[in-house]
Design an enzyme around this catalytic site. Structure first.
Site, PDB file in Angstrom:
ATOM      1  N   ASP A  30      -0.442  20.362  19.850  1.00  0.00           N
ATOM      2  CA  ASP A  30       0.392  20.932  20.911  1.00  0.00           C
ATOM      3  C   ASP A  30       0.547  22.448  20.787  1.00  0.00           C
ATOM      4  OD1 ASP A  30       1.371  19.339  23.001  1.00  0.00           O
ATOM      5  OD2 ASP A  30       2.769  18.298  21.672  1.00  0.00           O
ATOM      6  N   LYS A  53      -1.734  10.130  27.955  1.00  0.00           N
ATOM      7  CA  LYS A  53      -2.467  10.864  26.912  1.00  0.00           C
ATOM      8  C   LYS A  53      -3.367   9.905  26.140  1.00  0.00           C
ATOM      9  CE  LYS A  53       1.096  14.450  26.513  1.00  0.00           C
ATOM     10  NZ  LYS A  53       2.212  15.056  25.748  1.00  0.00           N
ATOM     11  N   GLN A  86       6.068  13.590  20.976  1.00  0.00           N
ATOM     12  CA  GLN A  86       6.453  13.803  22.372  1.00  0.00           C
ATOM     13  C   GLN A  86       7.892  14.314  22.446  1.00  0.00           C
ATOM     14  OE1 GLN A  86       4.354  13.601  24.952  1.00  0.00           O
ATOM     15  NE2 GLN A  86       5.940  14.166  26.412  1.00  0.00           N
TER      16      GLN A  86
HETATM   17  N1  GUN Z   1       7.227  17.236  26.681  1.00  0.00           N
HETATM   18  C1  GUN Z   1       6.967  17.923  27.805  1.00  0.00           C
HETATM   19  N2  GUN Z   1       5.815  18.585  27.690  1.00  0.00           N
HETATM   20  C2  GUN Z   1       5.323  18.306  26.468  1.00  0.00           C
HETATM   21  C3  GUN Z   1       4.154  18.695  25.771  1.00  0.00           C
HETATM   22  O1  GUN Z   1       3.308  19.451  26.244  1.00  0.00           O
HETATM   23  N3  GUN Z   1       4.019  18.172  24.528  1.00  0.00           N
HETATM   24  C4  GUN Z   1       4.934  17.360  23.979  1.00  0.00           C
HETATM   25  N4  GUN Z   1       4.710  16.926  22.748  1.00  0.00           N
HETATM   26  N5  GUN Z   1       6.030  16.991  24.594  1.00  0.00           N
HETATM   27  C5  GUN Z   1       6.214  17.470  25.829  1.00  0.00           C
END
Ligand code: GUN
Length: 297
Positions: free
Chosen positions: A118, A51, A95
């Site tokens: 998110d 990311k 995350q």
């Molecule tokens: N863990 C698995 N998928 C995601 C996501 O899309 N965002 C976040 N923050 N954590 C995740």
């Protein structure tokens, strides 16, 4: 069979976003996302790195804070409050999964809904459900965008989603039932506990699989000519692979490829689209249009 190349489409979107970022820069705005990682889950480490690297590629600044697994809820909340109050930070991402002693709901609800890249905050979830412009969860938005760019229309089609998670299954269903040109689908949500999954999956025009179980959907689950979207990212041990594992989806690629008219690969399908939508969310927040613009225009 058409391979739905998320990597290529995501690269196109990155180029478009780089132009928008340059325009924001000329107005004195530098899009900036804060990424918080707690603990040393290897998959999470790898996602956060991807990311952050993608942000750099399009000119979005990223600040990564990596805290030990034993960090208290209080300490995590202190970071979030600091970022909420900082006008130079546009997006905040924590995350998941968080360590077991941390209440994920408490943390996610502490993020300002207007910085919620998110789309996990209940305010954004609610806005999505009632059809208001919202910050959309990245994986569902990425799936819609991928199908849209391949001109696969969903109106009147039966979309069957296997998996009812808060991150993928439920928000995707809420997107696809909307009365909009890019949606308007007939949606069924089922889960791995269904006694006979094939009863549902065999009726799908579009089958989306997001259960987190390696290769559980096989050719026998899929109708001839269906479009299949594989959201799974699973590590399978493989001594012959350079890293000692290889990545496979929730779909058994070889047998499903014989039935599907279009299929997303893993890796290189939905994953890159998720990241592209994260960048897009960050840019729309920086531009001040996150709760104004209807999606997918
Ligand atoms: N863990 C698995 N998928 C995601 C996501 O899309 N965002 C976040 N923050 N954590 C995740």
């Amino acid at each position: 069979m058409i391979l739905l190349d998320g990597k290529r489409i995501a690269a196109e979107i990155h180029q478009e976003l780089a132009v928008e970022v340059a325009q924001l820069n000329s107005r004195g705005i530098e899009p900036h996302i804060a990424l918080l990682l707690v603990g040393d889950n290897p998959a999470s480490l790898s996602y956060v790195r991807s990311k952050s690297r993608a942000c750099e590629q399009v000119g979005i600044r990223s600040t990564v804070v990596h805290l030990p697994a034993a960090t208290s809820e209080q300490e995590i909340l202190a970071y979030i409050e600091q970022w909420n109050a900082d006008p130079a930070i546009h997006g905040i991402l924590v995350q998941l999964p968080l360590p077991a002693h941390v209440r994920s709901d408490t943390i996610l609800q502490a993020i300002s809904p207007q910085k919620d890249v998110d789309g996990f905050h209940p305010v954004n979830v609610g806005r999505l459900v009632v059809g208001l412009p919202a910050l959309l969860p990245c994986t569902p938005a990425g799936i819609v965008e991928l199908l849209r760019r391949y001109q696969i229309r969903l109106a009147g089609k039966h979309v069957v989603i296997v998996g009812r998670s808060t991150i993928v299954g439920k928000p995707l269903a809420n997107l696809l039932v909307q009365k909009a040109p890019w949606a308007d689908a007939i949606v069924t949500v089922c889960h791995s506990g269904a006694p006979d999954l094939r009863r549902y999956t065999l009726d799908a025009d579009v089958l989306v699989v997001a259960v987190g179980r390696a290769q559980m959907i096989r050719g026998e689950h899929v109708r001839q000519g269906a479009v299949v979207v594989d959201v799974g990212i699973n590590r399978l041990e493989d001594a012959s692979a350079p890293k000692g594992y290889r990545i496979v989806g929730d779909v058994d690629f070889a047998s499903v490829a014989e039935k599907a008219s279009a299929l997303t690969p893993v890796p290189g399908g939905v994953g890159p689209m998720t990241i592209a939508m994260l960048l897009r969310n960050t840019v729309t927040i920086a531009a001040g249009t996150a709760w104004e613009k209807p999606p997918f225009q």
